[in-house]
Design a protein around this motif. Structure first.
Motif, mmCIF file in Angstrom:
data_model
loop_
_atom_site.group_PDB
_atom_site.id
_atom_site.type_symbol
_atom_site.label_atom_id
_atom_site.label_comp_id
_atom_site.label_asym_id
_atom_site.label_seq_id
_atom_site.Cartn_x
_atom_site.Cartn_y
_atom_site.Cartn_z
ATOM 1 N N UNK A 39 5.819 -7.928 3.720
ATOM 2 C CA UNK A 39 5.290 -7.078 2.657
ATOM 3 C C UNK A 39 3.823 -7.378 2.318
ATOM 4 N N UNK A 40 3.294 -8.495 2.783
ATOM 5 C CA UNK A 40 1.882 -8.829 2.515
ATOM 6 C C UNK A 40 0.959 -8.400 3.646
ATOM 7 N N UNK A 41 1.515 -8.174 4.831
ATOM 8 C CA UNK A 41 0.691 -7.824 5.990
ATOM 9 C C UNK A 41 -0.064 -6.520 5.749
ATOM 10 N N UNK A 42 0.617 -5.528 5.192
ATOM 11 C CA UNK A 42 -0.018 -4.235 4.947
ATOM 12 C C UNK A 42 -1.254 -4.347 4.081
ATOM 13 N N UNK A 43 -1.182 -5.167 3.035
ATOM 14 C CA UNK A 43 -2.337 -5.357 2.153
ATOM 15 C C UNK A 43 -3.510 -5.976 2.906
ATOM 16 N N UNK A 44 -3.191 -6.899 3.793
ATOM 17 C CA UNK A 44 -4.252 -7.652 4.470
ATOM 18 C C UNK A 44 -4.935 -6.876 5.582
#
Length: 157
Positions: free
Chosen positions: A63-68
């Motif tokens: 879920x954090x990959x998209x933000x990064x």
């Protein structure tokens, strides 16, 4: 009618719209060349971005990959599935919270990036060779300033 024409002329001289158009066209030209270089290696830009993130930053919660890498969360599962099928990444279930799944680059993924990244870097150097090192540093500073300001505007809307 004269008032409208005068307003149009004033807007035409305002560099804001021109900056936006030039920035957009420059981004498109550079992004197209970078994407073509990445495609030569059987990846798309999103797959490459995920692999590069995991290679340089280590395992990441899905879920954090998209933000990064600036990707919609719904697309992450699709990209991760494709990379996992190619055996470039592994999914790891969080032992403490089963709702969280991590992505980790595999040995095959590391080997791929170590093989293709030096040439990719050379391509980016070639693509950006139209600016001197000092001009690149100045552009970085100005674009970062513009991005930070735009982010602040989003917070006030």
């Amino acid at each position: 009618m004269d008032k409208q024409r005068k307003q149009y002329q004033e807007r035409k001289q305002d560099p804001s719209l021109k900056l936006f158009v030039v920035l957009s066209k420059a981004y498109r030209s550079v992004a197209d060349l970078v994407a073509a270089d990445i495609r030569k290696n059987g990846l798309n830009t999103t797959e490459f971005g995920v692999l590069e993130l995991l290679y340089h930053s280590g395992e990441q919660p899905l879920q954090k990959i998209g933000d990064k890498i600036l990707l919609a969360s719904g697309s992450i599962t699709y990209v991760v599935d494709k990379l996992e099928k190619k055996e470039f990444i592994n999914r790891i279930q969080c032992a403490k919270d089963r709702r969280i799944t991590y992505a980790s680059i595999s040995e095959k993924g590391k080997a791929l990036l170590e093989d293709i990244f030096p040439e990719h870097w050379r391509q980016i150097e070639k693509i950006t060779a139209g600016l001197s090192a000092d001009e690149k540093k100045g552009a970085i500073k100005l674009l970062k300033q513009l991005g930070i300001y735009a982010d602040e505007l989003k917070k006030t809307d």
